[in-house]
Design a protein around this motif. Structure first.
Motif, PDB file in Angstrom:
ATOM      1  N   CYS A 181      -5.502  -3.717   3.554  1.00 59.06           N
ATOM      2  CA  CYS A 181      -4.196  -4.049   2.981  1.00 59.06           C
ATOM      3  C   CYS A 181      -3.602  -5.245   3.724  1.00 59.06           C
ATOM      4  O   CYS A 181      -3.712  -5.330   4.946  1.00 59.06           O
ATOM      5  CB  CYS A 181      -3.274  -2.837   3.125  1.00 59.06           C
ATOM      6  SG  CYS A 181      -1.639  -3.149   2.440  1.00 59.06           S
TER       7      CYS A 181
ATOM      8  N   ASN B 249      -0.300  -6.086   3.311  1.00 55.32           N
ATOM      9  CA  ASN B 249       1.156  -6.040   3.158  1.00 55.32           C
ATOM     10  C   ASN B 249       1.942  -5.884   4.451  1.00 55.32           C
ATOM     11  O   ASN B 249       3.064  -6.357   4.541  1.00 55.32           O
ATOM     12  CB  ASN B 249       1.544  -4.914   2.199  1.00 55.32           C
ATOM     13  CG  ASN B 249       1.290  -5.333   0.773  1.00 55.32           C
ATOM     14  OD1 ASN B 249       1.446  -6.501   0.432  1.00 55.32           O
ATOM     15  ND2 ASN B 249       0.867  -4.404  -0.051  1.00 55.32           N
ATOM     16  N   PHE B 250       1.392  -5.185   5.395  1.00 56.29           N
ATOM     17  CA  PHE B 250       2.080  -4.995   6.670  1.00 56.29           C
ATOM     18  C   PHE B 250       3.513  -4.487   6.508  1.00 56.29           C
ATOM     19  O   PHE B 250       4.444  -5.055   7.053  1.00 56.29           O
ATOM     20  CB  PHE B 250       2.053  -6.283   7.507  1.00 56.29           C
ATOM     21  CG  PHE B 250       0.675  -6.621   8.009  1.00 56.29           C
ATOM     22  CD1 PHE B 250       0.199  -6.064   9.190  1.00 56.29           C
ATOM     23  CD2 PHE B 250      -0.156  -7.461   7.287  1.00 56.29           C
ATOM     24  CE1 PHE B 250      -1.083  -6.353   9.648  1.00 56.29           C
ATOM     25  CE2 PHE B 250      -1.450  -7.753   7.732  1.00 56.29           C
ATOM     26  CZ  PHE B 250      -1.905  -7.194   8.914  1.00 56.29           C
ATOM     27  N   CYS B 251       3.701  -3.445   5.719  1.00 61.30           N
ATOM     28  CA  CYS B 251       4.994  -2.764   5.695  1.00 61.30           C
ATOM     29  C   CYS B 251       5.273  -2.354   7.140  1.00 61.30           C
ATOM     30  O   CYS B 251       4.348  -1.955   7.857  1.00 61.30           O
ATOM     31  CB  CYS B 251       4.937  -1.527   4.797  1.00 61.30           C
ATOM     32  SG  CYS B 251       4.517  -1.940   3.095  1.00 61.30           S
TER      33      CYS B 251
ATOM     34  N   TYR C  59       6.417   0.014   8.799  1.00 56.13           N
ATOM     35  CA  TYR C  59       6.207   1.364   9.345  1.00 56.13           C
ATOM     36  C   TYR C  59       4.738   1.761   9.337  1.00 56.13           C
ATOM     37  O   TYR C  59       4.377   2.819   9.844  1.00 56.13           O
ATOM     38  CB  TYR C  59       6.982   2.394   8.500  1.00 56.13           C
ATOM     39  CG  TYR C  59       6.677   2.305   7.025  1.00 56.13           C
ATOM     40  CD1 TYR C  59       5.561   2.926   6.484  1.00 56.13           C
ATOM     41  CD2 TYR C  59       7.490   1.549   6.176  1.00 56.13           C
ATOM     42  CE1 TYR C  59       5.260   2.804   5.139  1.00 56.13           C
ATOM     43  CE2 TYR C  59       7.195   1.427   4.834  1.00 56.13           C
ATOM     44  CZ  TYR C  59       6.078   2.056   4.331  1.00 56.13           C
ATOM     45  OH  TYR C  59       5.775   1.915   3.005  1.00 56.13           O
ATOM     46  N   CYS C  60       3.883   0.938   8.748  1.00 56.74           N
ATOM     47  CA  CYS C  60       2.547   1.407   8.382  1.00 56.74           C
ATOM     48  C   CYS C  60       1.459   0.884   9.316  1.00 56.74           C
ATOM     49  O   CYS C  60       1.403  -0.311   9.634  1.00 56.74           O
ATOM     50  CB  CYS C  60       2.248   0.974   6.949  1.00 56.74           C
ATOM     51  SG  CYS C  60       0.686   1.620   6.362  1.00 56.74           S
TER      52      CYS C  60
ATOM     53  N   VAL D 255      -1.791   1.234   8.556  1.00 53.19           N
ATOM     54  CA  VAL D 255      -3.030   1.023   7.782  1.00 53.19           C
ATOM     55  C   VAL D 255      -3.626  -0.390   7.931  1.00 53.19           C
ATOM     56  O   VAL D 255      -4.830  -0.526   8.195  1.00 53.19           O
ATOM     57  CB  VAL D 255      -2.808   1.386   6.295  1.00 53.19           C
ATOM     58  CG1 VAL D 255      -3.941   0.883   5.420  1.00 53.19           C
ATOM     59  CG2 VAL D 255      -2.676   2.900   6.150  1.00 53.19           C
ATOM     60  N   PRO D 256      -2.833  -1.467   7.787  1.00 51.57           N
ATOM     61  CA  PRO D 256      -3.467  -2.787   7.894  1.00 51.57           C
ATOM     62  C   PRO D 256      -4.123  -3.033   9.255  1.00 51.57           C
ATOM     63  O   PRO D 256      -5.062  -3.811   9.361  1.00 51.57           O
ATOM     64  CB  PRO D 256      -2.290  -3.765   7.692  1.00 51.57           C
ATOM     65  CG  PRO D 256      -1.273  -2.969   6.949  1.00 51.57           C
ATOM     66  CD  PRO D 256      -1.405  -1.563   7.459  1.00 51.57           C
TER      67      PRO D 256
ATOM     68  N   GLN E 191      -5.937   0.667  -0.964  1.00 57.18           N
ATOM     69  CA  GLN E 191      -4.591   0.834  -0.395  1.00 57.18           C
ATOM     70  C   GLN E 191      -3.556   0.211  -1.311  1.00 57.18           C
ATOM     71  O   GLN E 191      -2.403   0.603  -1.310  1.00 57.18           O
ATOM     72  CB  GLN E 191      -4.496   0.163   0.985  1.00 57.18           C
ATOM     73  CG  GLN E 191      -5.548   0.621   1.975  1.00 57.18           C
ATOM     74  CD  GLN E 191      -5.411   2.076   2.343  1.00 57.18           C
ATOM     75  OE1 GLN E 191      -4.405   2.717   2.046  1.00 57.18           O
ATOM     76  NE2 GLN E 191      -6.427   2.629   2.979  1.00 57.18           N
TER      77      GLN E 191
ATOM     78  N   HIS F 214       1.094  -0.868  -5.876  1.00 53.60           N
ATOM     79  CA  HIS F 214       2.314  -1.345  -5.210  1.00 53.60           C
ATOM     80  C   HIS F 214       3.275  -1.891  -6.267  1.00 53.60           C
ATOM     81  O   HIS F 214       2.868  -2.704  -7.098  1.00 53.60           O
ATOM     82  CB  HIS F 214       1.932  -2.449  -4.216  1.00 53.60           C
ATOM     83  CG  HIS F 214       3.017  -2.756  -3.230  1.00 53.60           C
ATOM     84  ND1 HIS F 214       4.231  -3.264  -3.602  1.00 53.60           N
ATOM     85  CD2 HIS F 214       3.069  -2.592  -1.893  1.00 53.60           C
ATOM     86  CE1 HIS F 214       4.981  -3.426  -2.531  1.00 53.60           C
ATOM     87  NE2 HIS F 214       4.299  -3.018  -1.481  1.00 53.60           N
TER      88      HIS F 214
ATOM     89  N   ARG G 225       9.084  -4.211   2.068  1.00 54.13           N
ATOM     90  CA  ARG G 225       8.357  -3.704   0.910  1.00 54.13           C
ATOM     91  C   ARG G 225       8.143  -4.781  -0.151  1.00 54.13           C
ATOM     92  O   ARG G 225       7.326  -4.633  -1.050  1.00 54.13           O
ATOM     93  CB  ARG G 225       9.093  -2.506   0.301  1.00 54.13           C
ATOM     94  CG  ARG G 225       8.984  -1.248   1.122  1.00 54.13           C
ATOM     95  CD  ARG G 225       7.578  -0.687   1.143  1.00 54.13           C
ATOM     96  NE  ARG G 225       7.172  -0.180  -0.147  1.00 54.13           N
ATOM     97  CZ  ARG G 225       5.926   0.180  -0.439  1.00 54.13           C
ATOM     98  NH1 ARG G 225       4.973   0.064   0.461  1.00 54.13           N
ATOM     99  NH2 ARG G 225       5.617   0.648  -1.628  1.00 54.13           N
TER     100      ARG G 225
HETATM  101  S1  SF4 Z   1       2.393   1.291   3.057  1.00 57.28           S
HETATM  102 FE1  SF4 Z   1       0.711   0.780   1.680  1.00 57.28          FE
HETATM  103  S2  SF4 Z   1       1.187  -1.324   1.052  1.00 57.28           S
HETATM  104 FE2  SF4 Z   1       2.407  -0.954   2.907  1.00 57.28          FE
HETATM  105  S3  SF4 Z   1       1.090  -1.670   4.607  1.00 57.28           S
HETATM  106 FE3  SF4 Z   1       0.700   0.543   4.342  1.00 57.28          FE
HETATM  107  S4  SF4 Z   1      -1.100   0.624   3.010  1.00 57.28           S
HETATM  108 FE4  SF4 Z   1      -0.247  -1.430   2.822  1.00 57.28          FE
END
Ligand code: SF4
Length: 443
Positions: free
Chosen positions: A158, A160-162, A164-165, A167-168, A202, A239, A278
């Motif tokens: 991903c 996006n680098f939200c 709080y996340c 995942v990236p 993602q 998204h 977001r």
């Molecule tokens: S919340 Fe979803 S869109 Fe945002 S960084 Fe995490 S995986 Fe990516």
């Protein structure tokens, strides 16, 4: 032939990765077991999205200490998102020195060689790569769970680098699979008898951004429409920012792509959405929902909502409740913000006290439950196409399936309907499912 046991934590991406791990283990001659005590090899596929998921992994590993002592030939492996975090492999090795194998999300394909090293060299093996290989590895064996619904990865990572996340940081940057590889896998799934595929990523609707414009997600859905054997196509997660008009149009015209829109909104306040990075406002989100509902009136709309993001004030939370009332989501995954170290939000001022988060999540769940029940009750009299998945656990003779909107539907029927698409008239709506009777007039 050693029995293998896989314990999976986390999301559908992990569940599917575990299917690939199982496929590779079986191609090496391992056989599955449901009993961890019988296993000769145990793989934990981990998640780090919340602290609770990590704690579960630690306590599972702690419980394996005795088993390893009693059976030194047992191979214990840990993979998944947790292992991709900085210094985690070393920490795991320090805390659980009896773990034989630590590998990451970017080198699943290396599992056979890594196991061989553990077996031959009798050493602890750690291999965690910072990114996926330049050329994505295709054609790995997959041992799918179930016989009706199959997962299919279309992209990884991903961008996006939200705030709080995590995942990236652990899954890396977006990488789309080549369309021909996706189509080939979908066709194989269809030939194997599966009726439904769920495209995984993602952020599935940014599919193709790294493919030099040859194809976008809407185009991919159009291509998949022609794959034989598959009746239904779903996707997750999409998204809101990347949900284009073209995509709505393609879905509205498709006979296979289901009318279920899971669009994580996360918050209803523009201030909080901005701090989360977001990439959309409350107004833009509401406009998107309006567009979807006006072109597909039967659409099911679901979402993810987080409460207690740093700096979230009562007024922001009220805006979230108001948005929920306005959209009237069919259901929501609601959760409390949980700081993940290394993410910008973890260092933000205004972290919300736990009792306040608790109060807010309870208020949100109460509201969502009330709306979900109302919406399901309103379904009485509707006729839906239901893909029959199996018998319900609650009563003998009761079958269970899903409508295209992804709502669970139960009804009386004979077991030979399992795997079939049938029509069901809804007679009653409940909080989390619909009940109905088979509609014999049509089909
Ligand atoms: S919340 Fe979803 S869109 Fe945002 S960084 Fe995490 S995986 Fe990516």
């Amino acid at each position: 032939m050693k029995p293998y046991f896989i314990k999976t934590f986390g999301c559908q991406m992990n569940e599917h990765d575990s299917e690939v791990v199982a496929g590779m283990l079986e191609s090496l001659g391992f056989i599955p077991t449901d009993r961890v005590a019988d296993a000769g090899i145990i793989i934990l596929n981990t998640c780090c999205i919340r602290g609770t998921a990590e704690n579960k992994v630690f306590s599972f590993l702690g419980r394996l200490r005795k088993q390893k002592k009693a059976n030194p030939d047992l191979i214990i492996g840990v993979c998944g998102c947790m292992t991709q975090q900085d210094h985690m492999a070393a920490r795991l090795h320090h805390l659980f020195p009896y773990v034989d194998l630590i590998f990451g999300t970017h080198n699943l394909h290396r599992l056979p060689e890594l196991i061989k090293r553990v077996e031959v060299e009798r050493v602890n093996v750690q291999e965690v790569l910072p990114a996926l290989p330049k050329e994505l590895v295709e054609g790995l064996p997959v041992k799918r769970k179930g016989k009706i619904r199959a997962w299919l990865n279309i992209m990884y990572g991903c961008d996006n680098f939200c705030t709080y996340c995590i995942v990236p940081y652990v899954r890396g940057r977006e990488r789309s699979r080549r369309p021909e590889d996706i189509i080939e896998e979908a066709a194989k799934i269809g030939r194997e008898g599966y009726k439904e595929i769920t495209l995984l990523g993602q952020n599935v609707n940014s599919y193709g951004k790294d493919l030099d414009g040859i194809l976008d997600f809407a185009g991919l859905l159009q291509m998949l429409e022609n794959v034989g054997g598959i009746d239904r196509i779903r996707y997750m997660t999409s998204h809101p920012r990347d949900f284009t008009d073209k995509l709505i149009e393609v879905i509205s015209q498709s006979g296979k792509v289901c009318e279920h829109f899971h669009l994580p909104v996360q918050a209803g306040s523009n201030r909080v959405l901005g701090n989360m990075k977001r990439g959309y406002t409350r107004e833009e989100y509401l406009k998107l929902i309006e567009k979807i509902v006006s072109s597909i009136p039967r659409a099911t709309i679901t979402t993810d909502i987080m409460v207690g993001f740093p700096g979230e004030e009562e007024v922001d939370f009220e805006e979230t409740l108001e948005l929920v009332r306005q959209v009237r989501f069919d259901s929501s995954y609601t959760f409390v913000y949980n700081a993940r170290s290394g993410t910008p939000a973890a260092a933000m001022p205004g972290q919300i006290p736990e009792p306040v988060k608790k109060e807010r999540i309870q208020a949100l769940i109460r509201l969502q439950n009330q709306i979900s029940l109302e919406k399901n009750v309103e379904e009485a009299g509707q006729i839906y196409e239901v893909l029959v998945e199996g018998e319900s656990n609650s009563r003998s003779g009761l079958l269970l399936g899903r409508n295209r909107g992804n709502k669970i539907v139960t009804f009386e029927g004979s077991k030979n309907l399992i795997t079939k698409n049938i029509l069901v008239t809804i007679t009653e709506g409940h909080l989390a499912h619909l009940s109905g009777i088979i509609n014999n007039n049509k089909r």
